[in-house]
Design a protein around this motif. Sequence first.
Motif, PDB file in Angstrom:
ATOM      1  N   VAL A   1      34.110  42.102  41.267  1.00 23.67           N
ATOM      2  CA  VAL A   1      33.808  41.379  42.501  1.00 23.67           C
ATOM      3  C   VAL A   1      33.662  39.889  42.218  1.00 23.67           C
ATOM      4  O   VAL A   1      33.337  39.477  41.107  1.00 23.67           O
ATOM      5  CB  VAL A   1      32.512  41.887  43.180  1.00 23.67           C
ATOM      6  CG1 VAL A   1      32.686  43.312  43.691  1.00 23.67           C
ATOM      7  CG2 VAL A   1      31.310  41.774  42.274  1.00 23.67           C
ATOM      8  N   ALA A   2      33.903  39.112  43.245  1.00 30.46           N
ATOM      9  CA  ALA A   2      33.626  37.677  43.229  1.00 30.46           C
ATOM     10  C   ALA A   2      32.432  37.466  44.150  1.00 30.46           C
ATOM     11  O   ALA A   2      32.392  38.013  45.257  1.00 30.46           O
ATOM     12  CB  ALA A   2      34.837  36.897  43.734  1.00 30.46           C
ATOM     13  N   ARG A   3      31.476  36.703  43.677  1.00 32.78           N
ATOM     14  CA  ARG A   3      30.264  36.450  44.458  1.00 32.78           C
ATOM     15  C   ARG A   3      30.079  34.955  44.682  1.00 32.78           C
ATOM     16  O   ARG A   3      30.308  34.156  43.780  1.00 32.78           O
ATOM     17  CB  ARG A   3      29.021  36.940  43.721  1.00 32.78           C
ATOM     18  CG  ARG A   3      28.959  38.393  43.437  1.00 32.78           C
ATOM     19  CD  ARG A   3      27.677  38.723  42.642  1.00 32.78           C
ATOM     20  NE  ARG A   3      27.832  39.925  41.885  1.00 32.78           N
ATOM     21  CZ  ARG A   3      27.747  41.145  42.396  1.00 32.78           C
ATOM     22  NH1 ARG A   3      27.493  41.300  43.665  1.00 32.78           N
ATOM     23  NH2 ARG A   3      27.928  42.199  41.632  1.00 32.78           N
ATOM     24  N   LEU A   4      29.646  34.639  45.866  1.00 35.56           N
ATOM     25  CA  LEU A   4      29.194  33.294  46.196  1.00 35.56           C
ATOM     26  C   LEU A   4      27.714  33.471  46.498  1.00 35.56           C
ATOM     27  O   LEU A   4      27.355  33.993  47.558  1.00 35.56           O
ATOM     28  CB  LEU A   4      29.949  32.739  47.406  1.00 35.56           C
ATOM     29  CG  LEU A   4      29.643  31.300  47.789  1.00 35.56           C
ATOM     30  CD1 LEU A   4      29.982  30.340  46.644  1.00 35.56           C
ATOM     31  CD2 LEU A   4      30.410  30.906  49.040  1.00 35.56           C
ATOM     32  N   GLY A   5      26.887  33.141  45.533  1.00 37.64           N
ATOM     33  CA  GLY A   5      25.467  33.490  45.640  1.00 37.64           C
ATOM     34  C   GLY A   5      25.353  35.004  45.542  1.00 37.64           C
ATOM     35  O   GLY A   5      25.837  35.600  44.589  1.00 37.64           O
ATOM     36  N   THR A   6      24.754  35.616  46.552  1.00 40.95           N
ATOM     37  CA  THR A   6      24.627  37.077  46.562  1.00 40.95           C
ATOM     38  C   THR A   6      25.703  37.752  47.405  1.00 40.95           C
ATOM     39  O   THR A   6      25.788  38.970  47.435  1.00 40.95           O
ATOM     40  CB  THR A   6      23.245  37.502  47.100  1.00 40.95           C
ATOM     41  OG1 THR A   6      23.094  36.990  48.427  1.00 40.95           O
ATOM     42  CG2 THR A   6      22.128  36.986  46.202  1.00 40.95           C
ATOM     43  N   GLU A   7      26.529  36.960  48.088  1.00 38.88           N
ATOM     44  CA  GLU A   7      27.566  37.513  48.964  1.00 38.88           C
ATOM     45  C   GLU A   7      28.826  37.866  48.174  1.00 38.88           C
ATOM     46  O   GLU A   7      29.346  37.051  47.410  1.00 38.88           O
ATOM     47  CB  GLU A   7      27.923  36.489  50.046  1.00 38.88           C
ATOM     48  CG  GLU A   7      29.015  36.953  50.976  1.00 38.88           C
ATOM     49  CD  GLU A   7      29.493  35.868  51.930  1.00 38.88           C
ATOM     50  OE1 GLU A   7      30.311  36.191  52.808  1.00 38.88           O
ATOM     51  OE2 GLU A   7      29.075  34.694  51.789  1.00 38.88           O
ATOM     52  N   VAL A   8      29.328  39.069  48.376  1.00 33.10           N
ATOM     53  CA  VAL A   8      30.603  39.471  47.796  1.00 33.10           C
ATOM     54  C   VAL A   8      31.702  38.856  48.663  1.00 33.10           C
ATOM     55  O   VAL A   8      31.807  39.152  49.854  1.00 33.10           O
ATOM     56  CB  VAL A   8      30.746  41.012  47.733  1.00 33.10           C
ATOM     57  CG1 VAL A   8      32.149  41.408  47.297  1.00 33.10           C
ATOM     58  CG2 VAL A   8      29.710  41.596  46.778  1.00 33.10           C
ATOM     59  N   VAL A   9      32.522  37.975  48.046  1.00 36.45           N
ATOM     60  CA  VAL A   9      33.584  37.285  48.786  1.00 36.45           C
ATOM     61  C   VAL A   9      34.976  37.697  48.302  1.00 36.45           C
ATOM     62  O   VAL A   9      35.981  37.199  48.810  1.00 36.45           O
ATOM     63  CB  VAL A   9      33.428  35.751  48.717  1.00 36.45           C
ATOM     64  CG1 VAL A   9      32.153  35.307  49.449  1.00 36.45           C
ATOM     65  CG2 VAL A   9      33.442  35.256  47.281  1.00 36.45           C
ATOM     66  N   GLY A  10      35.022  38.609  47.335  1.00 35.39           N
ATOM     67  CA  GLY A  10      36.304  39.101  46.850  1.00 35.39           C
ATOM     68  C   GLY A  10      36.077  40.325  45.987  1.00 35.39           C
ATOM     69  O   GLY A  10      34.985  40.532  45.462  1.00 35.39           O
ATOM     70  N   ALA A  11      37.118  41.143  45.861  1.00 33.61           N
ATOM     71  CA  ALA A  11      37.018  42.343  45.026  1.00 33.61           C
ATOM     72  C   ALA A  11      38.411  42.852  44.695  1.00 33.61           C
ATOM     73  O   ALA A  11      39.388  42.544  45.391  1.00 33.61           O
ATOM     74  CB  ALA A  11      36.223  43.440  45.744  1.00 33.61           C
ATOM     75  N   VAL A  12      38.473  43.643  43.635  1.00 28.57           N
ATOM     76  CA  VAL A  12      39.709  44.317  43.236  1.00 28.57           C
ATOM     77  C   VAL A  12      39.301  45.487  42.358  1.00 28.57           C
ATOM     78  O   VAL A  12      38.233  45.463  41.733  1.00 28.57           O
ATOM     79  CB  VAL A  12      40.677  43.360  42.496  1.00 28.57           C
ATOM     80  CG1 VAL A  12      40.088  42.855  41.196  1.00 28.57           C
ATOM     81  CG2 VAL A  12      42.033  43.997  42.278  1.00 28.57           C
ATOM     82  N   ARG A  13      40.129  46.513  42.319  1.00 32.41           N
ATOM     83  CA  ARG A  13      39.842  47.641  41.443  1.00 32.41           C
ATOM     84  C   ARG A  13      41.109  48.211  40.858  1.00 32.41           C
ATOM     85  O   ARG A  13      42.199  47.995  41.380  1.00 32.41           O
ATOM     86  CB  ARG A  13      39.032  48.706  42.149  1.00 32.41           C
ATOM     87  CG  ARG A  13      39.473  49.070  43.548  1.00 32.41           C
ATOM     88  CD  ARG A  13      38.237  49.502  44.334  1.00 32.41           C
ATOM     89  NE  ARG A  13      38.513  50.079  45.621  1.00 32.41           N
ATOM     90  CZ  ARG A  13      38.256  49.480  46.776  1.00 32.41           C
ATOM     91  NH1 ARG A  13      37.785  48.268  46.791  1.00 32.41           N
ATOM     92  NH2 ARG A  13      38.490  50.084  47.910  1.00 32.41           N
ATOM     93  N   GLY A  14      40.935  48.936  39.756  1.00 34.25           N
ATOM     94  CA  GLY A  14      42.080  49.522  39.093  1.00 34.25           C
ATOM     95  C   GLY A  14      41.681  50.711  38.240  1.00 34.25           C
ATOM     96  O   GLY A  14      40.521  50.862  37.868  1.00 34.25           O
ATOM     97  N   THR A  15      42.659  51.548  37.964  1.00 33.21           N
ATOM     98  CA  THR A  15      42.483  52.705  37.100  1.00 33.21           C
ATOM     99  C   THR A  15      43.644  52.721  36.112  1.00 33.21           C
ATOM    100  O   THR A  15      44.674  52.078  36.344  1.00 33.21           O
ATOM    101  CB  THR A  15      42.487  54.017  37.902  1.00 33.21           C
ATOM    102  OG1 THR A  15      43.718  54.119  38.638  1.00 33.21           O
ATOM    103  CG2 THR A  15      41.309  54.086  38.862  1.00 33.21           C
ATOM    104  N   VAL A  16      43.499  53.459  35.025  1.00 38.40           N
ATOM    105  CA  VAL A  16      44.552  53.566  34.028  1.00 38.40           C
ATOM    106  C   VAL A  16      44.882  55.036  33.827  1.00 38.40           C
ATOM    107  O   VAL A  16      43.988  55.854  33.624  1.00 38.40           O
ATOM    108  CB  VAL A  16      44.119  52.926  32.685  1.00 38.40           C
ATOM    109  CG1 VAL A  16      45.211  53.080  31.637  1.00 38.40           C
ATOM    110  CG2 VAL A  16      43.783  51.451  32.887  1.00 38.40           C
TER     111      VAL A  16
END
Length: 172
Positions: free
Chosen positions: A59-74
């Motif tokens: 996740v990307a956070r600006l302070g405590t707010e999540v402003v972005g995310a990504v996920r992956g598996t292998v």
Amino acid sequence: MGMSVTISAATDQDAEQILKLQYLCYQPEAALYDDYSIEPLTQTLDDLRAELGDACAVVARLGTEVVGAVRGTVDADGTAAIGKLIVHPRMQHHGLGGRLLAAVEERLTAERSAKRYRLLTGHRSEGNLRLYRSHGYASVGTEQVSSRLSVITLEKEAAAADGAPQSYVASA
């Protein structure tokens, strides 16, 4: 102001913010393809929590707010499937998507031994295609899903510790 965006591993406590952000970020995609039944818009909080438990999520956070995310598996052959790269609309076009993509690639390689990365996007999603191509991804296939949607598969080889693609690293 002066607050900077930090990128870190997602936790279960981030699930609700990720789900709300995912819902916001996938509205334009749904409109583009005239399909509001897409999985990112119908995923439940329980389903997301289960996915986060199995995936490598960042996740990307600006302070405590999540402003972005990504996920992956292998998978067993070392192919990392990267998905649901989202950035809050007010934070887009500042390089955050690329930072998230690089962060999840790095974690997938370091923690799950990814040898290559694969992601999917719709044929009309020009911004996504531009981002992925600018980060070294190349189209490897297209699948016609419906009369309104073709899904493009893009891949790239994982880099080794020295930065060379793994396919060029001599094995011992």
